[in-house]
Scaffold this motif. Structure first.
Motif, PDB file in Angstrom:
ATOM      1  N   ASP A 286       0.847  -1.120   0.130  1.00 40.74           N
ATOM      2  CA  ASP A 286      -0.051   0.129  -0.067  1.00 40.74           C
ATOM      3  C   ASP A 286       1.007   1.166  -0.023  1.00 40.74           C
ATOM      4  N   ASP A 287       0.605   2.161  -0.936  1.00 38.90           N
ATOM      5  CA  ASP A 287       1.331   3.367  -0.669  1.00 38.90           C
ATOM      6  C   ASP A 287       0.962   4.522   0.426  1.00 38.90           C
ATOM      7  N   LEU A 288       0.059   4.270   0.928  1.00 43.08           N
ATOM      8  CA  LEU A 288      -0.346   5.280   2.029  1.00 43.08           C
ATOM      9  C   LEU A 288       0.741   5.537   3.147  1.00 43.08           C
ATOM     10  N   PRO A 289       1.419   4.285   3.645  1.00 39.61           N
ATOM     11  CA  PRO A 289       2.508   4.538   4.471  1.00 39.61           C
ATOM     12  C   PRO A 289       3.577   5.152   4.015  1.00 39.61           C
ATOM     13  N   LEU A 290       3.907   4.965   2.825  1.00 40.32           N
ATOM     14  CA  LEU A 290       5.167   5.629   2.029  1.00 40.32           C
ATOM     15  C   LEU A 290       4.606   7.261   2.078  1.00 40.32           C
ATOM     16  N   ARG A 291       3.675   7.623   1.509  1.00 38.68           N
ATOM     17  CA  ARG A 291       3.171   9.067   1.248  1.00 38.68           C
ATOM     18  C   ARG A 291       3.005   9.678   2.545  1.00 38.68           C
ATOM     19  N   TRP A 292       2.632   8.897   3.734  1.00 34.68           N
ATOM     20  CA  TRP A 292       2.599   9.631   5.097  1.00 34.68           C
ATOM     21  C   TRP A 292       3.831   9.885   5.576  1.00 34.68           C
ATOM     22  N   GLU A 293       4.783   8.891   5.488  1.00 35.63           N
ATOM     23  CA  GLU A 293       6.023   9.182   5.995  1.00 35.63           C
ATOM     24  C   GLU A 293       6.910  10.521   5.116  1.00 35.63           C
ATOM     25  N   ILE A 294       6.478  10.454   3.893  1.00 40.66           N
ATOM     26  CA  ILE A 294       7.209  11.666   2.990  1.00 40.66           C
ATOM     27  C   ILE A 294       6.366  12.969   3.312  1.00 40.66           C
ATOM     28  N   ALA A 295       5.316  12.992   3.685  1.00 40.36           N
ATOM     29  CA  ALA A 295       4.623  14.095   4.084  1.00 40.36           C
ATOM     30  C   ALA A 295       5.035  14.492   5.680  1.00 40.36           C
ATOM     31  N   ARG A 296       5.213  13.766   6.533  1.00 36.75           N
ATOM     32  CA  ARG A 296       5.662  13.709   7.873  1.00 36.75           C
ATOM     33  C   ARG A 296       6.985  14.603   7.832  1.00 36.75           C
ATOM     34  N   ALA A 297       7.751  14.084   6.888  1.00 42.71           N
ATOM     35  CA  ALA A 297       9.309  14.705   6.756  1.00 42.71           C
ATOM     36  C   ALA A 297       9.267  16.085   6.561  1.00 42.71           C
ATOM     37  N   GLY A 298       8.260  16.594   5.929  1.00 42.55           N
ATOM     38  CA  GLY A 298       8.193  17.995   5.472  1.00 42.55           C
ATOM     39  C   GLY A 298       8.103  18.175   4.023  1.00 42.55           C
ATOM     40  N   PHE A 299       7.547  17.380   3.388  1.00 40.92           N
ATOM     41  CA  PHE A 299       7.429  17.269   1.719  1.00 40.92           C
ATOM     42  C   PHE A 299       5.880  17.769   1.665  1.00 40.92           C
ATOM     43  N   ARG A 300       5.868  18.650   0.587  1.00 39.65           N
ATOM     44  CA  ARG A 300       4.538  19.262   0.209  1.00 39.65           C
ATOM     45  C   ARG A 300       4.286  18.706  -1.226  1.00 39.65           C
ATOM     46  N   ARG A 323       3.156  21.923  11.553  1.00 38.65           N
ATOM     47  CA  ARG A 323       2.069  21.171  12.151  1.00 38.65           C
ATOM     48  C   ARG A 323       0.865  20.844  11.614  1.00 38.65           C
ATOM     49  N   ILE A 324       0.068  21.961  11.196  1.00 37.20           N
ATOM     50  CA  ILE A 324      -0.905  21.733  10.206  1.00 37.20           C
ATOM     51  C   ILE A 324      -0.851  20.976   9.274  1.00 37.20           C
ATOM     52  N   HIS A 325       0.182  21.198   8.391  1.00 34.71           N
ATOM     53  CA  HIS A 325       0.476  20.038   7.435  1.00 34.71           C
ATOM     54  C   HIS A 325       0.421  18.846   7.698  1.00 34.71           C
ATOM     55  N   ARG A 326       1.193  18.253   8.667  1.00 37.02           N
ATOM     56  CA  ARG A 326       1.280  17.162   9.128  1.00 37.02           C
ATOM     57  C   ARG A 326      -0.051  16.659   9.708  1.00 37.02           C
ATOM     58  N   ALA A 327      -0.645  17.454  10.527  1.00 38.49           N
ATOM     59  CA  ALA A 327      -2.012  16.943  10.917  1.00 38.49           C
ATOM     60  C   ALA A 327      -2.848  16.517   9.722  1.00 38.49           C
ATOM     61  N   ALA A 328      -2.930  17.508   8.746  1.00 41.09           N
ATOM     62  CA  ALA A 328      -3.833  17.170   7.493  1.00 41.09           C
ATOM     63  C   ALA A 328      -3.213  15.981   6.954  1.00 41.09           C
ATOM     64  N   SER A 329      -2.182  15.592   6.516  1.00 41.81           N
ATOM     65  CA  SER A 329      -1.600  14.455   6.134  1.00 41.81           C
ATOM     66  C   SER A 329      -2.082  13.488   6.771  1.00 41.81           C
ATOM     67  N   TRP A 330      -1.874  13.392   8.116  1.00 47.07           N
ATOM     68  CA  TRP A 330      -2.044  12.244   8.956  1.00 47.07           C
ATOM     69  C   TRP A 330      -3.662  11.952   8.620  1.00 47.07           C
ATOM     70  N   PHE A 331      -4.552  13.029   8.516  1.00 50.67           N
ATOM     71  CA  PHE A 331      -5.743  12.452   8.421  1.00 50.67           C
ATOM     72  C   PHE A 331      -6.120  11.965   6.884  1.00 50.67           C
ATOM     73  N   LEU A 332      -5.416  12.414   5.968  1.00 51.80           N
ATOM     74  CA  LEU A 332      -5.713  12.018   4.799  1.00 51.80           C
ATOM     75  C   LEU A 332      -4.995  10.695   4.484  1.00 51.80           C
ATOM     76  N   LEU A 333      -3.861  10.314   4.889  1.00 53.95           N
ATOM     77  CA  LEU A 333      -3.138   9.258   4.745  1.00 53.95           C
ATOM     78  C   LEU A 333      -3.080   7.988   5.774  1.00 53.95           C
ATOM     79  N   ALA A 334      -2.902   8.357   7.179  1.00 50.61           N
ATOM     80  CA  ALA A 334      -2.793   7.555   8.134  1.00 50.61           C
ATOM     81  C   ALA A 334      -3.864   7.172   9.103  1.00 50.61           C
ATOM     82  N   SER A 335      -5.016   7.984   8.941  1.00 56.04           N
ATOM     83  CA  SER A 335      -6.009   7.889  10.051  1.00 56.04           C
ATOM     84  C   SER A 335      -6.856   6.710   9.692  1.00 56.04           C
TER      85      SER A 335
END
Length: 369
Positions: A286-300, A323-335
């Motif tokens: 699944d690509d969701l874990p990959l995309r979540w780690e990339i977003a959490r690292a600071g990529f947009r 922090r807002i970016h990470r929270a939104a990314s978590w909801f879209l990719l890891a929630s």
């Protein structure tokens, strides 16, 4: 020429449908457990021609792009000849075999890779890394797939990415998971300053030999050697991230972020596949874990190329916006809701794949009778 121009309005109207079907095909492909199988040899009598009806707009443009000529030249022998001759000669010389033997290994690369994978346990990161740092089968796979790209059979991802990014001379590019070095060689041919990085020493040694023989200036990093901080404008990792051991994923993505200048670009795709014996080295299904780690690292997210290759921009890692970016990314990719939606989509894709295989089987049976 007039016929082509007359057909262009119709092609433009059909383009959205084509893109949707392409995305569906990619989702279904991820559920296939049969592996990639033998490579095709275009020179075999009766080999089917490229199926241009499946080409995306970007694929069709890449085939006639000036960048494709640079890609072709990267494969040709130093003394002149065809792309096929260059690929087989490179492999034969480096691995000490005839070109016929090199061809056989190119076509049957997956069986050889499976043997290398199953030669030892692959239950932890160290064992997986040992496979990467000793296997030679991927040199034959990647080299042949480069040849298939110039024949219209393979998908010319490096050319499409280069054309989309419009890289300027002097751009500092790191090709992370550089394989046999053709992507980095392409960027060098476009005037970029290139660095190749790979955990697989057999691939890095082969790439160095190829590029040195052709007079291509490049730097080389044998991972996990540290990457220079803020040393690059662009990092490419094309179909690489799905092969990073899960325990190494966060460290890897953070290292790539640190290696980019602020605002630099990270270009990657996620060749994730359902777990099976023949998909063993695809470590994510699944690509969701990959995309979540990339977003959490600071990529947009900056762009999505052809529906499956992501272009990210290196953003800040601290502050309120981060922090807002990470929270939104978590909801879209890891929630939990995101994971549930993905699970449903995968079940639908698995059902579609089963239906397709069943219809194909019945069609073959009808033809036999």
């Amino acid at each position: 020429m007039n016929d082509r121009h007359a057909a262009e309005p119709m092609l433009r109207r059909l383009a959205p449908i084509s893109r949707i079907l392409n995305r569906v095909a990619l989702v279904v492909l991820r559920e296939d457990v049969s592996g990639q199988g033998r490579h095709i040899d275009p020179d075999t009598p009766g080999a089917p021609p490229p199926n241009t009806s499946r080409w995306t707009t970007a694929h069709a443009a890449a085939v006639t792009s000036p960048t494709m000529k640079v890609f072709r030249d990267a494969l040709r022998p130093v003394v002149g000849g065809s792309e096929r001759e260059g690929v087989l000669d490179d492999l034969a010389r480096h691995f000490g075999m005839s070109t016929d033997e090199a061809l056989a290994r190119c076509l049957d690369w997956e069986s050889a890779s499976l043997e290398e994978w199953e030669a030892a346990p692959r239950d932890n990161t160290a064992q997986i890394m040992e496979f990467y740092d000793s296997a030679t089968s991927w040199a034959f796979d990647l080299s042949w797939y480069n040849y298939l790209q110039v024949n219209g059979i393979g998908y010319p991802k490096s050319v499409i990415v280069a054309d989309r990014l419009q890289l300027r001379p002097g751009t500092r590019v790191l090709d992370y998971g550089s394989g046999v070095g053709v992507t980095a060689q392409l960027f060098a041919g476009l005037g970029c300053e290139v660095t190749l990085a790979d955990v697989a020493k057999p691939l890095l040694d082969f790439a160095r030999r190829r590029l040195t023989a052709r007079g291509v200036e490049a730097s080389y990093i044998h991972l996990p050697q540290a990457l220079p901080e803020a040393g690059f404008d662009v990092v490419t990792a094309l179909d690489v991230m799905a092969h990073v051991p899960p325990e190494e994923l966060r460290r890897t993505v953070e290292a790539i972020h640190a290696a980019l200048r602020p605002g630099g670009l990270f270009v990657t795709g996620f060749d994730v596949r359902r777990r099976s014996r023949r998909n063993a080295w695809h470590l994510f299904d699944d690509d969701l874990p990959l995309r979540w780690e990339i977003a959490r690292a600071g990529f947009r997210k900056a762009h999505l190329i052809d529906g499956h290759t992501w272009v990210y921009r290196a953003g800040p890692t601290a502050g309120v916006r981060s922090r807002i970016h990470r929270a939104a990314s978590w909801f879209l990719l890891a929630s939990p809701p995101a994971r549930l939606i993905r699970r449903i989509r995968r079940l639908m894709a698995r059902f579609a794949l089963s239906a397709i295989l069943l219809l194909a089987s019945r069609r073959r049976q009808a033809q036999d009778t």
